[in-house]
Write an enzyme that holds these catalytic residues in place. Structure first.
Site, short mmCIF file in Angstrom:
data_model
loop_
_atom_site.label_atom_id
_atom_site.label_comp_id
_atom_site.label_asym_id
_atom_site.label_seq_id
_atom_site.Cartn_x
_atom_site.Cartn_y
_atom_site.Cartn_z
N ASP A 142 0.89 -1.15 -0.12
CA ASP A 142 -0.08 0.06 0.18
C ASP A 142 0.81 1.17 -0.15
O ASP A 142 2.24 1.07 -0.03
CB ASP A 142 -0.96 0.23 1.20
CG ASP A 142 -2.02 -1.11 1.11
OD1 ASP A 142 -2.35 -1.49 0.02
OD2 ASP A 142 -2.45 -1.45 2.31
N TYR A 155 5.97 -9.69 6.97
CA TYR A 155 6.14 -8.57 6.88
C TYR A 155 6.52 -8.04 8.67
O TYR A 155 6.39 -8.93 9.57
CB TYR A 155 4.64 -7.89 7.00
CG TYR A 155 4.16 -7.63 5.49
CD1 TYR A 155 4.22 -6.42 4.94
CD2 TYR A 155 3.39 -8.76 4.80
CE1 TYR A 155 4.00 -6.11 3.47
CE2 TYR A 155 3.12 -8.26 3.47
CZ TYR A 155 3.40 -7.15 2.96
OH TYR A 155 3.08 -6.69 1.50
#
Length: 266
Positions: A68, A131
């Site tokens: 994002d 992540y």
């Protein structure tokens, strides 16, 4: 997820040779990975630089994920195809990497290329992605946009108990951005844990076969509510069971989030 037929055909041609590319980027100045009209993306900048270096009118690049806006990648894998007459000579790769990186802003760095089989796919062949979300518990004058300043007294033990629940579930609708084109919100999380990396620094590490848009930031925001004492473990489970994004915590800032690792079966 794409069907096997789309995996075989996307960006593939009998007259081309496929390469995997490893790169890293800082997402602060980009509207995410994916090319989009009216906004600068990592994919767009990378494609333009590669096309210029290889002297091609266009050079599509497919990434392993779609981070994002503002999110970083310390490890991103992408693939692209070159005509057979442009095959990369291993002896010239250092010079080629230098040329590519000179075309790119300092926010993006390409580390290397690897020739792969024609049907190898950076996105659909990946078996896991990891992540990291960085947090610090004491104020610092150093780059604050790459780590989130936690409030005093955050209970990381409670947050880890809640994080363990993530490996027991499969439907992550409560942590997905609303109104996306995703066909399923099913993910398989194999690891989720807060780790202390220094006297005042922590990292949340989460590994899954796939991630939904905004998923990690929503997960972290909800875990922080547990750490603040706003949610019990029972309430955390209830949020998951409700399959309602509005029930979960706030979406955390994107700057402290890094795509850290990607695994392939080959």
């Amino acid at each position: 997820m794409a069907t096997p037929t789309s995996k075989k055909t996307e960006n593939s041609s009998p007259a081309t040779v496929r390469y995997f590319m490893r790169l890293a980027y800082r997402g602060e100045n980009f509207h995410g990975w994916q090319r989009q009209p009216g906004a600068v993306s990592v994919q767009e900048v990378l494609e333009e630089a590669l096309a210029r270096v290889f002297r091609l009118p266009a050079l599509p690049v497919t990434g392993a994920g779609r981070t994002d806006a503002g999110v970083n990648a310390s490890c991103m894998i992408a693939h692209f195809d070159l005509p057979e007459d442009r095959v990369i000579d291993p002896a010239s790769e250092p010079r080629l990497l230098h040329s590519v990186n000179c075309m790119l802003a300092p926010d993006i760095v390409v580390y290397g290329f690897r020739r792969v089989r024609p049907d190898a796919h950076a996105r659909f062949d990946a078996v896991s992605r990891t992540y990291h979300y960085h947090v610090h518990t004491r104020r610092t004058p150093f780059p604050r946009e790459l780590s989130w300043l936690a409030p005093p007294g955050l209970d990381f033990e409670a947050m880890n108990r809640a994080a363990g629940i993530l490996t027991e579930i499969s439907d992550f609708t409560s942590f997905s951005k609303l109104h996306t084109d995703t066909k399923t919100n099913i993910c398989r999380v194999t690891h989720a844990r807060w780790q202390q990396t220094g006297p005042y620094t922590w990292v949340f590490e989460i590994t899954a076969d796939r991630f939904l848009r905004n998923m990690v930031r929503a997960v972290v925001g909800t875990l922080v509510d547990v750490g603040r004492g706003k949610l019990t473990l029972s309430q955390f489970r209830d949020i998951i069971d409700r399959k309602d994004r509005c029930a979960a915590g706030t979406s955390m800032p994107g700057g402290p989030l890094f795509l850290h690792d990607i695994k392939y079966p080959y």
